[in-house]
Motif scaffolding. Structure first.
Motif, mmCIF file in Angstrom:
data_model
loop_
_atom_site.group_PDB
_atom_site.id
_atom_site.type_symbol
_atom_site.label_atom_id
_atom_site.label_comp_id
_atom_site.label_asym_id
_atom_site.label_seq_id
_atom_site.Cartn_x
_atom_site.Cartn_y
_atom_site.Cartn_z
ATOM 1 N N SER A 1 0.839 -1.203 0.000
ATOM 2 C CA SER A 1 0.000 0.000 0.000
ATOM 3 C C SER A 1 0.872 1.251 0.000
ATOM 4 O O SER A 1 0.555 2.238 -0.690
ATOM 5 C CB SER A 1 -0.927 0.001 1.221
ATOM 6 N N SER A 2 1.989 1.214 0.716
ATOM 7 C CA SER A 2 2.914 2.349 0.685
ATOM 8 C C SER A 2 3.579 2.473 -0.679
ATOM 9 O O SER A 2 3.780 3.571 -1.196
ATOM 10 C CB SER A 2 3.992 2.180 1.772
ATOM 11 N N ALA A 3 3.925 1.325 -1.275
ATOM 12 C CA ALA A 3 4.527 1.349 -2.615
ATOM 13 C C ALA A 3 3.541 1.889 -3.631
ATOM 14 O O ALA A 3 3.906 2.641 -4.544
ATOM 15 C CB ALA A 3 4.968 -0.061 -3.000
ATOM 16 N N GLU A 4 2.284 1.500 -3.477
ATOM 17 C CA GLU A 4 1.247 1.991 -4.390
ATOM 18 C C GLU A 4 1.108 3.505 -4.278
ATOM 19 O O GLU A 4 1.003 4.209 -5.286
ATOM 20 C CB GLU A 4 -0.077 1.317 -4.055
ATOM 21 N N ALA A 5 1.108 4.011 -3.057
ATOM 22 C CA ALA A 5 0.982 5.449 -2.855
ATOM 23 C C ALA A 5 2.172 6.193 -3.449
ATOM 24 O O ALA A 5 2.020 7.246 -4.074
ATOM 25 C CB ALA A 5 0.851 5.761 -1.363
ATOM 26 N N PHE A 6 3.375 5.618 -3.271
ATOM 27 C CA PHE A 6 4.565 6.272 -3.817
ATOM 28 C C PHE A 6 4.541 6.259 -5.347
ATOM 29 O O PHE A 6 4.874 7.252 -5.994
ATOM 30 C CB PHE A 6 5.820 5.572 -3.306
ATOM 31 N N SER A 7 4.150 5.124 -5.930
ATOM 32 C CA SER A 7 4.062 5.030 -7.391
ATOM 33 C C SER A 7 3.070 6.054 -7.930
ATOM 34 O O SER A 7 3.327 6.726 -8.936
ATOM 35 C CB SER A 7 3.650 3.616 -7.801
ATOM 36 N N ALA A 8 1.931 6.170 -7.264
ATOM 37 C CA ALA A 8 0.924 7.141 -7.697
ATOM 38 C C ALA A 8 1.461 8.564 -7.593
ATOM 39 O O ALA A 8 1.195 9.407 -8.467
ATOM 40 C CB ALA A 8 -0.340 6.987 -6.859
ATOM 41 N N SER A 9 2.228 8.843 -6.543
ATOM 42 C CA SER A 9 2.784 10.192 -6.387
ATOM 43 C C SER A 9 3.799 10.500 -7.476
ATOM 44 O O SER A 9 3.887 11.637 -7.957
ATOM 45 C CB SER A 9 3.419 10.345 -4.997
ATOM 46 N N LEU A 10 4.575 9.488 -7.895
ATOM 47 C CA LEU A 10 5.522 9.697 -8.988
ATOM 48 C C LEU A 10 4.807 10.010 -10.293
ATOM 49 O O LEU A 10 5.214 10.889 -11.053
ATOM 50 C CB LEU A 10 6.404 8.453 -9.167
ATOM 51 N N MET A 11 3.731 9.258 -10.575
ATOM 52 C CA MET A 11 2.971 9.519 -11.797
ATOM 53 C C MET A 11 2.349 10.917 -11.767
ATOM 54 O O MET A 11 2.305 11.615 -12.771
ATOM 55 C CB MET A 11 1.890 8.457 -11.968
ATOM 56 N N LYS A 12 1.859 11.328 -10.595
ATOM 57 C CA LYS A 12 1.285 12.665 -10.475
ATOM 58 C C LYS A 12 2.349 13.727 -10.671
ATOM 59 O O LYS A 12 2.107 14.755 -11.328
ATOM 60 C CB LYS A 12 0.633 12.825 -9.093
ATOM 61 N N ALA A 13 3.533 13.494 -10.119
ATOM 62 C CA ALA A 13 4.624 14.451 -10.300
ATOM 63 C C ALA A 13 5.004 14.573 -11.774
ATOM 64 O O ALA A 13 5.276 15.669 -12.275
ATOM 65 C CB ALA A 13 5.842 14.020 -9.479
ATOM 66 N N CYS A 14 5.009 13.438 -12.481
ATOM 67 C CA CYS A 14 5.301 13.445 -13.919
ATOM 68 C C CYS A 14 4.250 14.256 -14.669
ATOM 69 O O CYS A 14 4.569 15.080 -15.525
ATOM 70 C CB CYS A 14 5.346 12.007 -14.422
ATOM 71 N N GLU A 15 2.981 14.014 -14.335
ATOM 72 C CA GLU A 15 1.879 14.745 -14.971
ATOM 73 C C GLU A 15 2.013 16.247 -14.731
ATOM 74 O O GLU A 15 1.902 17.053 -15.655
ATOM 75 C CB GLU A 15 0.559 14.229 -14.401
ATOM 76 N N LEU A 16 2.255 16.651 -13.470
ATOM 77 C CA LEU A 16 2.362 18.063 -13.131
ATOM 78 C C LEU A 16 3.565 18.708 -13.805
ATOM 79 O O LEU A 16 3.501 19.854 -14.260
ATOM 80 C CB LEU A 16 2.452 18.226 -11.613
ATOM 81 N N SER A 17 4.681 17.967 -13.893
ATOM 82 C CA SER A 17 5.877 18.499 -14.534
ATOM 83 C C SER A 17 5.623 18.804 -16.007
ATOM 84 O O SER A 17 5.989 19.872 -16.516
ATOM 85 C CB SER A 17 7.024 17.506 -14.385
ATOM 86 N N MET A 18 4.981 17.858 -16.705
ATOM 87 C CA MET A 18 4.689 18.078 -18.122
ATOM 88 C C MET A 18 3.725 19.239 -18.317
ATOM 89 O O MET A 18 3.892 20.065 -19.218
ATOM 90 C CB MET A 18 4.129 16.802 -18.744
ATOM 91 N N ASN A 19 2.701 19.316 -17.463
ATOM 92 C CA ASN A 19 1.736 20.401 -17.600
ATOM 93 C C ASN A 19 2.350 21.752 -17.260
ATOM 94 O O ASN A 19 2.023 22.764 -17.878
ATOM 95 C CB ASN A 19 0.512 20.129 -16.726
ATOM 96 N N LEU A 20 3.252 21.776 -16.269
ATOM 97 C CA LEU A 20 3.941 23.023 -15.941
ATOM 98 C C LEU A 20 4.768 23.502 -17.121
ATOM 99 O O LEU A 20 4.797 24.691 -17.447
ATOM 100 C CB LEU A 20 4.832 22.803 -14.718
ATOM 101 N N ASN A 21 5.427 22.562 -17.777
ATOM 102 C CA ASN A 21 6.199 22.907 -18.970
ATOM 103 C C ASN A 21 5.292 23.497 -20.045
ATOM 104 O O ASN A 21 5.634 24.486 -20.696
ATOM 105 C CB ASN A 21 6.907 21.662 -19.495
#
Length: 370
Positions: free
Chosen positions: A29-49
């Motif tokens: 469950s912790s790994a799942e949360a971390f994986s989801a946070s990485l995907m969200k960070a990727c999404e936000l980074s691309m959108n910020l660009n």
């Protein structure tokens, strides 16, 4: 095991007392949360660009003045319409733009927040630099960026990203009729194979089959041969999607795994695939999830649009627009695939199949030759 997005969590491994590798359980469950946070960070980074791209090109300023269609916005800002269309999809999916009555606008609260936090007027340009200058030039000129001109780490990163999806579900997702042909010694082409992972998995699952991997990127084929050259029923060749294969009507299936929408020669690839197939052969495509029709409302309804639309603007669409290419983009609607394969290439049909891939943000499409 659990899956997160398109990544399979299997636990880590360590050596046990007997010297063999033993599975060490962790808190999935912790790994799942971390994986989801990485995907969200990727999404936000691309959108910020892409917010920075919109600021630099005057797209936001123009939409603050008045709501516009993507075509009108492209004309107003002197940009290439196909890029602006994808940018609008990305910003609309993220909620940065509003879409109504066929036009895009900047909501007053979004514009106010951007100004309040200094995101317009040059501050953002100094913060985000991910290929920005190159992408801005693409928007202005309509030119593309060849796969081989991107960061040299990108092919390996792409292979790593798709490894859990392919290792977990690729062979399972192959249609039963095709599995039977491969078990009986059939032949299959993996076009746009990159570092060869998907071709290797198919070759190992069907040892009686003949498997060929093709890619126009020479360094990717070198890597594929180095990694998987010892698989006896598998061979790799440098060739584009429009001229692969040694003998016509040789293959039972031609596969495009997460690459067809990237191809500047997509229509030619579909036509050439038909020539390379035996009668009754099929094209198997794995494509990112997208709407059935070219409709922003349908696209915005997909939870994956917030990731795939910005990814298209910065990676997939620039590949597809090289040399005035077809420019399908990551969110290429299924109706466009159907038009290419059925109406333009002459296939009997193109259908969307239910697959475990669907739960991880991807479509499985099947085009059948008479």
């Amino acid at each position: 095991n659990r899956t997160v997005g398109n990544h399979k969590l299997c636990g880590c491994r360590k050596k046990g007392r007997n010297g063999k590798m033993a599975k060490e359980l962790f808190d999935t469950s912790s790994a799942e949360a971390f994986s989801a946070s990485l995907m969200k960070a990727c999404e936000l980074s691309m959108n910020l660009n892409l917010i920075g791209v919109g600021e630099e090109l005057g797209l936001f300023s123009s939409l603050v003045e008045s709501a516009k269609t993507y075509d009108e916005l492209a004309v107003a800002c002197g940009c290439h319409a196909r890029y602006v269309k994808e940018w609008c999809l990305a910003m609309g999916a993220a909620g940065t733009l509003r879409y109504a009555d066929g036009k895009y606008s900047v909501p007053e609260e979004i514009h106010g927040a951007m100004n309040a936090h200094g995101l317009l007027g040059g501050t953002l340009a100094a913060v985000v630099s991910h290929d920005r200058g190159t992408i801005v030039e693409c928007f202005r000129t309509g030119k593309g960026i060849p796969w081989g001109d991107r960061d040299p780490r990108q092919p390996a990163c792409t292979c790593t990203f798709f490894r859990p999806l392919y290792e977990g579900y690729l062979v399972e997702s192959i249609p039963d009729d095709l599995k039977a042909k491969l078990k009986g010694g059939g032949s299959i082409a993996d076009v746009g194979c990159g570092h060869g992972l998907s071709a290797k998995l198919i070759a190992e699952a069907f040892p009686e089959a003949t498997v060929r991997g093709y890619d126009y990127h020479d360094k990717s084929i070198e890597a594929a041969k180095a990694k998987h050259g010892d698989v006896p029923n598998l061979a790799f060749h440098i060739a584009s999607a429009a001229d692969f294969g040694e003998v016509a009507a040789f293959f039972d299936a031609v596969c495009f795994f997460d690459c067809f929408h990237d191809m500047a020669v997509a229509v030619e690839a579909a036509k050439h695939s038909k020539d390379q197939l035996k009668d009754g052969g099929v094209v198997v495509l794995i494509e990112p999830m997208a709407a059935e029709e070219d409709d922003p409302i349908q696209q915005f309804a997909l939870p994956t649009a917030t990731v795939f639309a910005p990814c298209s603007c910065t990676c997939c669409l620039p590949c597809g627009l090289c040399d005035n290419g077809d420019g399908l983009g990551t969110l290429c609607p299924t109706s466009t695939h159907r038009d290419i394969f059925v109406n333009q290439a002459g296939f009997k049909s193109l259908t969307s199949l239910k697959s475990p891939m669907n739960e991880h943000g991807f479509r499985l499409l099947l085009a059948e030759k008479e």
